[in-house]
Design a protein around this motif. Structure first.
Motif, PDB file in Angstrom:
ATOM      1  N   LYS A  38       1.017  -1.304   0.103  1.00  0.00           N
ATOM      2  CA  LYS A  38      -0.021   0.025   0.064  1.00  0.00           C
ATOM      3  C   LYS A  38       0.897   1.115  -0.084  1.00  0.00           C
ATOM      4  CE  LYS A  38      -3.747   2.131   2.326  1.00  0.00           C
ATOM      5  NZ  LYS A  38      -4.892   1.788   3.530  1.00  0.00           N
ATOM      6  N   LEU A  39       0.657   2.196  -0.925  1.00  0.00           N
ATOM      7  CA  LEU A  39       1.601   3.392  -0.976  1.00  0.00           C
ATOM      8  C   LEU A  39       0.731   4.494  -0.398  1.00  0.00           C
ATOM      9  CD1 LEU A  39       1.959   3.135  -5.110  1.00  0.00           C
ATOM     10  CD2 LEU A  39       3.297   2.061  -3.072  1.00  0.00           C
ATOM     11  N   VAL A  40       1.362   4.938   0.682  1.00  0.00           N
ATOM     12  CA  VAL A  40       1.017   5.866   1.683  1.00  0.00           C
ATOM     13  C   VAL A  40       1.955   7.110   1.817  1.00  0.00           C
ATOM     14  CG1 VAL A  40      -0.111   6.270   4.046  1.00  0.00           C
ATOM     15  CG2 VAL A  40      -0.157   4.050   2.990  1.00  0.00           C
ATOM     16  N   ASP A  57      -2.667  -0.886 -12.181  1.00  0.00           N
ATOM     17  CA  ASP A  57      -3.126   0.310 -11.462  1.00  0.00           C
ATOM     18  C   ASP A  57      -2.677   0.222  -9.961  1.00  0.00           C
ATOM     19  OD1 ASP A  57      -4.731   0.943 -13.647  1.00  0.00           O
ATOM     20  OD2 ASP A  57      -6.223  -0.269 -13.256  1.00  0.00           O
ATOM     21  N   VAL A  58      -2.558   1.410  -9.538  1.00  0.00           N
ATOM     22  CA  VAL A  58      -2.043   1.617  -7.942  1.00  0.00           C
ATOM     23  C   VAL A  58      -2.694   2.648  -7.571  1.00  0.00           C
ATOM     24  CG1 VAL A  58       0.219   0.443  -8.101  1.00  0.00           C
ATOM     25  CG2 VAL A  58       0.121   2.739  -8.592  1.00  0.00           C
ATOM     26  N   LYS A  59      -2.750   2.959  -6.253  1.00  0.00           N
ATOM     27  CA  LYS A  59      -3.081   3.980  -5.523  1.00  0.00           C
ATOM     28  C   LYS A  59      -2.088   4.680  -4.690  1.00  0.00           C
ATOM     29  CE  LYS A  59      -8.457   3.493  -5.961  1.00  0.00           C
ATOM     30  NZ  LYS A  59      -9.682   3.458  -5.122  1.00  0.00           N
ATOM     31  N   VAL A  60      -2.364   6.033  -4.485  1.00  0.00           N
ATOM     32  CA  VAL A  60      -1.225   6.419  -3.603  1.00  0.00           C
ATOM     33  C   VAL A  60      -2.262   7.324  -2.497  1.00  0.00           C
ATOM     34  CG1 VAL A  60       0.591   8.235  -3.298  1.00  0.00           C
ATOM     35  CG2 VAL A  60       0.490   6.765  -5.224  1.00  0.00           C
ATOM     36  N   PHE A  61      -2.179   6.991  -1.292  1.00  0.00           N
ATOM     37  CA  PHE A  61      -3.275   7.421  -0.200  1.00  0.00           C
ATOM     38  C   PHE A  61      -2.322   8.244   0.652  1.00  0.00           C
ATOM     39  CE2 PHE A  61      -4.648   3.035  -1.238  1.00  0.00           C
ATOM     40  CZ  PHE A  61      -6.041   3.418  -1.345  1.00  0.00           C
TER      41      PHE A  61
END
Length: 750
Positions: free
Chosen positions: A467-469, A693-697
């Motif tokens: 997880k990218l945080v 696909d990735v998400k940056v939180f």
């Protein structure tokens, strides 16, 4: 200036009365001793020399009598003539964008660079530290240390510790000065309000409140946490130091290899990274820059230099084209026309020489045309250059008029320093205009064929990330060099008071990228990992050809694939050319005094110290609910360039002088491959690459600016929300109780 020259010559005449420093000590220095001496030379540079050995060497050394100690006599003669003519005085502002100052500082660098041995190098540096402009001295010494072979292993202090004025707001430095004047006397009420704290170790910490809106001019100011990041600005500054635009090819032999292609790529990557940060804050594409339209976004630096000169404000809707600089704008347009025509024609003729611009490898010449200067043939060195530095002239059109040779004492803008240029929003507009030349050149090249993209027998089957945080944290920066020492402190060569500034900065949690690759053979490969946007600021899917230059290269490395399944795991802190928090110089000093083998410090604490990109800025800020992005992985066959230096691939090397910026420099494929050319969608997608696909939180703050010593600092100077308002105490310009339908006479009385 003549008076200053007279003082210098008088001091030189007195030299025989001063005992000479023992030359044997200088010649027998090991890396640890060299390191200590360089740190002393760069400590408190805006103040008189406080180390006796530096003063003794500088006063006893006479350059005119030691011409034979330099490998080029003409360099010494030119330098002596410049000193006799009169150089920029000490205490004055230095910038590379003034022709005369550029000539002087390059001459200083040549003196340091062409010193035959380290002893001569040190003697020359001590003389310069004593008599020449401080800014010029720091710049010339910094470049020389990075180029000289006998300076390998020497680590330079971070630029924000050498000269904090470029990295710390003026109001913070002012508070430090007041504390120094009051000898540390604290007003507890003001401490609570402004965030000032004295620790048990007599360290004064002053908060730089990023929520202070008094100098915000537009929505671009929401990106100050990124554009003013000391790590990002240090990365940009040290890249320039290693690859100076003014350095001739014969001097920079070791950098001649893809030097300007690397320059072009670094600027393109900075633009891409900036765009990701804009998307994280709901902003769109970088605005185009026109010489004849107002610059909509202004910039208020809130910075003051050591001599009291403030870096000027540029207000919103600044008009570039004015009566005073039309000649500069016209010259810029001529140069831009030369470059565009050359790209279209496929060649350019300058100074009687023809240069090709039609093949992929000609991007090196294009980069030199954009960011460097076409040198005159040696046989015709008396001719005036037909082509000068385009970027300097463009910056002159935007602010400081550097084209006038009589401009010597100047008020430079933020664009005129490599330590501050990234702070100004117009920097990115300017670089976008320049990089568009590269895009045009790449458009002229054919798309990659299936054969160039395909890696037979290799397939990327899966790509997974943690997880990218991201989040904001605090950092204490040593700003002690911005505060003047008193007489007693100068005598004992140390300050009684230490000042830190607390900065709020972007950071990210550690993450790793896992890549599963199947191969039907054992083969050397290059793995490239890119991160780019998926949607624009209006949540529209971005076309791949409009989007390919928005991808940031997170990592690139060589990897030997084995037959069968290969699982490649790359931790964020292990990625190529990444640096964590740089060790404070005061801590390095203490370690040097106790350590026996200095190489241990390099391996553990100083890896990528000069070249590294901040680990904290690998990821853009993202959004609370997650910002959708694309991670792109491409595995391609390794095609080593001829006579490649394989030590660049050794990430455990103890040689801090090695340049790790892009290990793919040793691969024959262009930097940015395979996203650097127009994509033929029908041929582009091959099994050896994969988009995921990735998400940056972004982790929201629990509280704003909570001090480490448990004090709250105000983040909003608007006191309306804290002041109770009653009807009988609230006044406005118009009396709201007056009935506008009442009849009044001509005098306004009821």
């Amino acid at each position: 200036m003549k008076a200053i020259l007279l003082v210098v010559l008088c001091l030189a005449a007195m030299a025989p009365a001063i005992p000479a420093y023992d030359d044997s000590n200088l010649e027998s220095m090991d890396v640890k001793q060299k390191q200590m001496f360089i740190l002393k030379l760069l400590n408190y540079v805006t103040q008189p020399v406080m180390y006796k050995e530096i003063e003794d060497i500088g006063k006893s050394y006479k350059i005119e009598e030691n011409v034979q100690l330099y490998s080029k006599n003409e360099v010494v003669k030119e330098f002596i003539n410049l000193v006799k003519t009169g150089c920029l005085p000490q205490g004055e502002v230095f910038t590379l964008h003034i022709d005369r100052q550029l000539k002087e500082v390059v001459s200083m660098f040549h003196m340091l660079y062409y010193a035959k041995d380290f002893a001569t190098f040190i003697k020359t540096a001590c003389w310069m530290r004593l008599y020449l402009n401080e800014g010029m001295f720091v710049y010339a010494l910094t470049v020389a240390v990075r180029q000289r072979q006998d300076c390998k292993g020497i680590v330079l202090p971070p630029p924000y510790e050498i000269y904090p004025y470029f990295f710390v707001r003026a109001d913070v430095i002012q508070k430090a000065y007041l504390l120094k004047m009051k000898k540390g006397l604290l007003d507890l009420k003001l401490c609570d309000f402004y965030g000032i704290k004295k620790t048990e170790k007599d360290v004064y910490i002053i908060d730089e409140n990023v929520y202070d809106k008094r100098v915000d001019l537009n929505d671009e100011d929401s990106l100050r946490y990124f554009t003013e990041d000391i790590g990002l600005n240090t990365y940009y500054y040290y890249f320039h130091v290693d690859y100076p635009f003014w350095m001739k090819d014969q001097v920079a032999d070791k950098f001649k290899f893809r030097r300007f292609e690397l320059t072009v790529y670094v600027y393109q990557q900075i633009l891409a990274r900036y765009y990701l940060e804009r998307l994280s804050n709901g902003l769109g594409a970088i605005n185009d820059l026109s010489w004849y339209k107002p610059v909509g976004k202004g910039f208020w630096p809130w910075m003051k230099l050591h001599n009291g000169v403030e870096i000027p404000v540029r207000y919103n809707n600044y008009v570039i084209a004015q009566n005073g600089n039309m000649d500069v704008i016209n010259l810029v347009e001529v140069y831009e026309g030369i470059i565009k025509e050359a790209i279209i024609k496929g060649y350019v003729e300058i100074n009687g020489l023809r240069f090709e611009l039609s093949k992929p490898e000609d991007v090196e010449m294009l980069g030199k045309l954009i960011y460097g200067k076409i040198e005159k043939p040696e046989l015709e060195s008396n001719r005036i250059d037909a082509y000068r530095y385009l970027l300097i002239i463009m910056k002159a059109a935007l602010g400081l008029n550097t084209m006038q040779s009589d401009k010597y004492f100047v008020v430079p803008t933020a664009l005129d320093y490599y330590q501050t240029a990234l702070r100004d929003p117009v920097f990115y507009q300017l670089q976008k205009r320049i990089i568009n030349f590269v895009f045009l050149f790449k458009q002229r090249l054919p798309s990659y064929t299936k054969e160039e993209l395909y890696f037979p027998g290799v397939k990327v089957s899966n790509v997974v990330t943690d997880k990218l945080v991201t989040y904001f944290d605090d950092y204490l920066m040593d700003m002690s060099n911005a505060v003047v020492l008193n007489e007693e402190e100068l005598k004992k060569a140390s300050s009684d008071m230490t000042f830190f500034v607390r900065k709020r900065r972007l950071n990210n949690e550690k993450f790793k990228v896992s890549i599963d690759v199947f191969s039907d053979k054992t083969v050397d490969s290059v793995v490239r990992i890119f991160l780019g946007p998926k949607y624009d600021e209006l949540s529209r899917l971005i076309d791949i050809n409009n989007n390919r230059m928005n991808f940031v290269e997170l990592d690139s490395f060589m990897y030997k694939l084995t037959t069968g399944k290969n699982t490649i795991i790359r931790n964020s802190y292990e990625m190529n050319n990444i640096v964590g928090d740089r060790m404070m110089t005061r801590d390095l000093w203490k370690k040097l005094e106790t350590v026996t083998d200095i190489r241990d410090i390099y391996t553990k604490n100083l890896k990528n110290f000069q070249t590294g990109f901040p680990l904290r800025l690998l990821l853009p800020k993202g959004m609370g609910g997650g910002m959708e992005m694309l991670l792109y992985v491409c595995v391609s066959p390794l095609k080593l360039v001829d006579n490649a230096d394989m030590s660049l691939f050794d990430t455990n090397s103890q040689n801090s002088g090695t340049d790790y910026r892009f290990s793919v420099l040793l691969d024959k494929m262009p930097l940015g491959f395979p996203l650097d050319r127009y994509i033929d969608v029908a041929k582009f997608y091959t099994p050896n690459m994969k988009f995921v696909d990735v998400k940056v939180f972004h982790k929201q703050q629990v509280c704003n600016m909570k001090m480490k010593w448990d004090l709250w600092v105000m983040n909003d100077y608007n006191m309306v929300g804290f002041t109770p308002t009653q009807s009988n105490t609230y006044f406005v310009d118009t009396d709201l109780n007056v009935n506008t339908n009442d009849k009044t006479d001509t005098q306004g009385t009821v």
